[in-house]
Design a protein around this motif. Sequence first.
Motif, PDB file in Angstrom:
ATOM      1  N   MET A  44      -5.119  16.952 -27.407  1.00 44.02           N
ATOM      2  CA  MET A  44      -5.940  16.945 -26.196  1.00 44.02           C
ATOM      3  C   MET A  44      -5.772  18.277 -25.464  1.00 44.02           C
ATOM      4  N   LYS A  45      -6.875  18.820 -25.012  1.00 40.29           N
ATOM      5  CA  LYS A  45      -6.850  20.080 -24.265  1.00 40.29           C
ATOM      6  C   LYS A  45      -6.200  19.879 -22.904  1.00 40.29           C
ATOM      7  N   ASP A  46      -5.542  20.941 -22.431  1.00 46.02           N
ATOM      8  CA  ASP A  46      -5.024  20.901 -21.070  1.00 46.02           C
ATOM      9  C   ASP A  46      -6.199  20.863 -20.107  1.00 46.02           C
ATOM     10  N   MET A  47      -6.125  20.002 -19.112  1.00 42.95           N
ATOM     11  CA  MET A  47      -7.188  19.889 -18.125  1.00 42.95           C
ATOM     12  C   MET A  47      -6.889  20.822 -16.966  1.00 42.95           C
ATOM     13  N   PRO A  48      -7.904  21.578 -16.515  1.00 42.91           N
ATOM     14  CA  PRO A  48      -7.683  22.463 -15.357  1.00 42.91           C
ATOM     15  C   PRO A  48      -7.220  21.661 -14.146  1.00 42.91           C
ATOM     16  N   THR A  49      -6.274  22.202 -13.439  1.00 45.87           N
ATOM     17  CA  THR A  49      -5.727  21.553 -12.254  1.00 45.87           C
ATOM     18  C   THR A  49      -5.679  22.571 -11.130  1.00 45.87           C
ATOM     19  N   THR A  50      -5.980  22.122  -9.944  1.00 50.04           N
ATOM     20  CA  THR A  50      -5.864  22.989  -8.777  1.00 50.04           C
ATOM     21  C   THR A  50      -5.302  22.162  -7.627  1.00 50.04           C
ATOM     22  N   THR A  51      -4.810  22.840  -6.627  1.00 46.03           N
ATOM     23  CA  THR A  51      -4.227  22.175  -5.464  1.00 46.03           C
ATOM     24  C   THR A  51      -4.733  22.857  -4.199  1.00 46.03           C
ATOM     25  N   VAL A  52      -5.070  22.061  -3.201  1.00 46.17           N
ATOM     26  CA  VAL A  52      -5.332  22.582  -1.861  1.00 46.17           C
ATOM     27  C   VAL A  52      -4.350  21.889  -0.928  1.00 46.17           C
ATOM     28  N   ASP A  53      -3.971  22.568   0.134  1.00 43.84           N
ATOM     29  CA  ASP A  53      -3.066  22.004   1.128  1.00 43.84           C
ATOM     30  C   ASP A  53      -3.820  21.843   2.434  1.00 43.84           C
ATOM     31  N   SER A  84      -7.175  23.924   5.946  1.00 41.09           N
ATOM     32  CA  SER A  84      -7.035  23.753   4.504  1.00 41.09           C
ATOM     33  C   SER A  84      -6.843  25.120   3.858  1.00 41.09           C
ATOM     34  N   THR A  85      -5.872  25.195   2.959  1.00 41.84           N
ATOM     35  CA  THR A  85      -5.587  26.435   2.244  1.00 41.84           C
ATOM     36  C   THR A  85      -5.760  26.169   0.760  1.00 41.84           C
ATOM     37  N   ASP A  86      -6.544  27.045   0.096  1.00 39.14           N
ATOM     38  CA  ASP A  86      -6.765  26.865  -1.337  1.00 39.14           C
ATOM     39  C   ASP A  86      -5.663  27.527  -2.153  1.00 39.14           C
ATOM     40  N   SER A  87      -5.765  27.420  -3.459  1.00 34.74           N
ATOM     41  CA  SER A  87      -4.724  27.943  -4.346  1.00 34.74           C
ATOM     42  C   SER A  87      -4.627  29.469  -4.326  1.00 34.74           C
TER      43      SER A  87
END
Length: 148
Positions: free
Chosen positions: A1-10, A21-24
């Motif tokens: 299985m391919k790695d799925m893109p992940t992102t985080t915002v705070d 809100s602050t993005d990655s």
Amino acid sequence: MKDMPTTTVDLSWIGDLSFSSTDSSGHEIVVGAPEESSEGFEGFKPGEMMLTSLAGCSGIDVVGILRKQRQNITGITIKVTGIQEPEAPWTWVKAHLEYVVMGRDLDPNRVQRAIELSEQKYCSIGATLAARCKVSSTFNIVEVPKES
């Protein structure tokens, strides 16, 4: 299985019904709502941020595609009109994008194809919304005179 893109915002509460809100990448925006319907507030309402995200996602796609097609695009504006259910959770049911694409000698077929590719293949926000929301669009081309 391919790695799925992940992102985080705070998201941090800054008072009243406002949040920062602050993005990655470290960019900041303010998201909020008035406590009373007549009050002012800072930032974007979350629902309007979703429409902004839809326009931004598609705009990035369309500009990128038209550049790859070697179209002489000089500007683009996108107006999104959204319609929500009148009761909580106020689900978006319709979103209509009006593109105005500016440039020189733009091929209308290529502009239309770029928009279609964005809406049908590339725009993650549109694909996510499409499960519950009818997304439609129109476009106009504005010919920009050649500089002398």
